[in-house]
Design an enzyme around this catalytic site. Structure first.
Site, PDB file in Angstrom:
ATOM      1  N   HIS A   5     -90.586   0.461  19.169  1.00 54.78           N
ATOM      2  CA  HIS A   5     -89.536   1.125  18.407  1.00 54.78           C
ATOM      3  C   HIS A   5     -88.335   1.498  19.269  1.00 54.78           C
ATOM      4  CE1 HIS A   5     -90.749   5.062  20.102  1.00 54.78           C
ATOM      5  NE2 HIS A   5     -91.978   4.595  19.999  1.00 54.78           N
ATOM      6  N   ASP A   6     -87.159   1.275  18.709  1.00 55.02           N
ATOM      7  CA  ASP A   6     -85.888   1.708  19.297  1.00 55.02           C
ATOM      8  C   ASP A   6     -85.482   0.937  20.547  1.00 55.02           C
ATOM      9  OD1 ASP A   6     -85.462   4.072  17.447  1.00 55.02           O
ATOM     10  OD2 ASP A   6     -87.374   4.642  18.365  1.00 55.02           O
ATOM     11  N   GLY A  51     -91.295   2.132  23.911  1.00 54.75           N
ATOM     12  CA  GLY A  51     -90.208   2.595  23.070  1.00 54.75           C
ATOM     13  C   GLY A  51     -88.943   2.947  23.832  1.00 54.75           C
TER      14      GLY A  51
END
Length: 262
Positions: free
Chosen positions: A121-122, A139
């Protein structure tokens, strides 16, 4: 003739250009958009709020747009954005972002993502990168243009890898890697400048030499990081056509929050 195999499941809400190909047993969710010329192989799952650009080739068994592997995620409609002309090989897993960051995981253009690579994520990956098999990003990792990550390297959350950097096989990264720097090992250590990569991308001898000198200031001079940054500012003034490369290194050092591999 339809380019979507009869066994594929494409939600009526999905937006697919008429030229998109979807292979057998693949699944495309309601909030997915795929632009012209992209080919989706068999047994691929594309879900979440995912946007995929033009002329990508997604191989079998990839999983794109699944919810982030973050216990704080509470069902927010975060996104995965993939650019144009990327090659995404078997068993790649790219997750959506989280609201703790900007809510988006992003892959740029013309990247080569080998089998089993993971974008958590991200993550933000630029363009023209190469990820070898099993390169893994935790992440919030940022990777600059033209970086190369070798097989089985792992990158700790929130790390940044500068443009044109080279990460060796099995490397474990817990700090940032400046542009142009070659890093390998566990723990990671710097081993010079990615000269071969710079040559292949058309950098001049003057530019390469300027980056080598900048590397020596940071890594071989015995200066503190603050002293090295001050020297780099001086070097930039007289670097001529190589000034942008020296500036890129100095700007990266100014922005690092985790410290650099040194």
């Amino acid at each position: 003739m339809s380019r979507i195999h009869p066994s594929a499941i494409v939600d009526p809400g999905a937006q697919l250009d008429s030229s998109v190909e979807v292979g057998p047993y693949s699944i495309v969710g309601a909030n997915v958009r795929i632009d012209a010329g992209t080919r989706v192989g068999p047994h691929v799952v594309i879900e979440g709020h995912t946007t995929i650009g033009r002329d990508n080739h997604i191989f079998q068994f990839a999983s794109l747009g699944a919810q982030p592997q973050d216990k704080k995620w509470a069902g927010e409609p975060t996104r995965l954005e993939i650019g144009d002309r990327n090659t995404i090989r078997e068993f790649c897993t790219f997750n959506t972002g989280t609201v703790q960051d900007e809510g988006v995981t992003r892959l740029g253009d013309d990247n080569w993502m080998s089998a089993y690579t993971h974008l958590a994520h991200d993550c933000r990956v630029g363009s023209n990168t190469i990820f070898s098999n099993n390169a893994q990003l935790a992440g919030h990792v940022h990777v600059g243009d033209w970086a190369i990550l070798s097989g089985y390297c792992g990158v700790h959350q929130f790390c940044k890898i500068g443009a044109h950097a080279f990460i060796g096989m099995y490397t474990s990264l817990t700090q940032d890697v400046p542009p142009f720097v070659l890093v390998s090992g566990n723990p990671a250590a710097a081993h010079g400048v990615n000269i071969e990569g710079m040559k292949r991308r058309g950098f001049t001898r003057e530019q390469i030499n300027a980056v080598r000198n900048a590397y020596k200031l940071v890594y071989r001079s015995g200066l503190t990081l603050e002293e090295a940054k001050a020297k780099l500012a001086e070097e930039e003034q007289g670097a001529g056509e190589a000034a942008p490369q020296v500036r890129a290194l100095r700007d990266f050092l100014d922005a690092t929050s985790r410290g650099i591999v040194r």
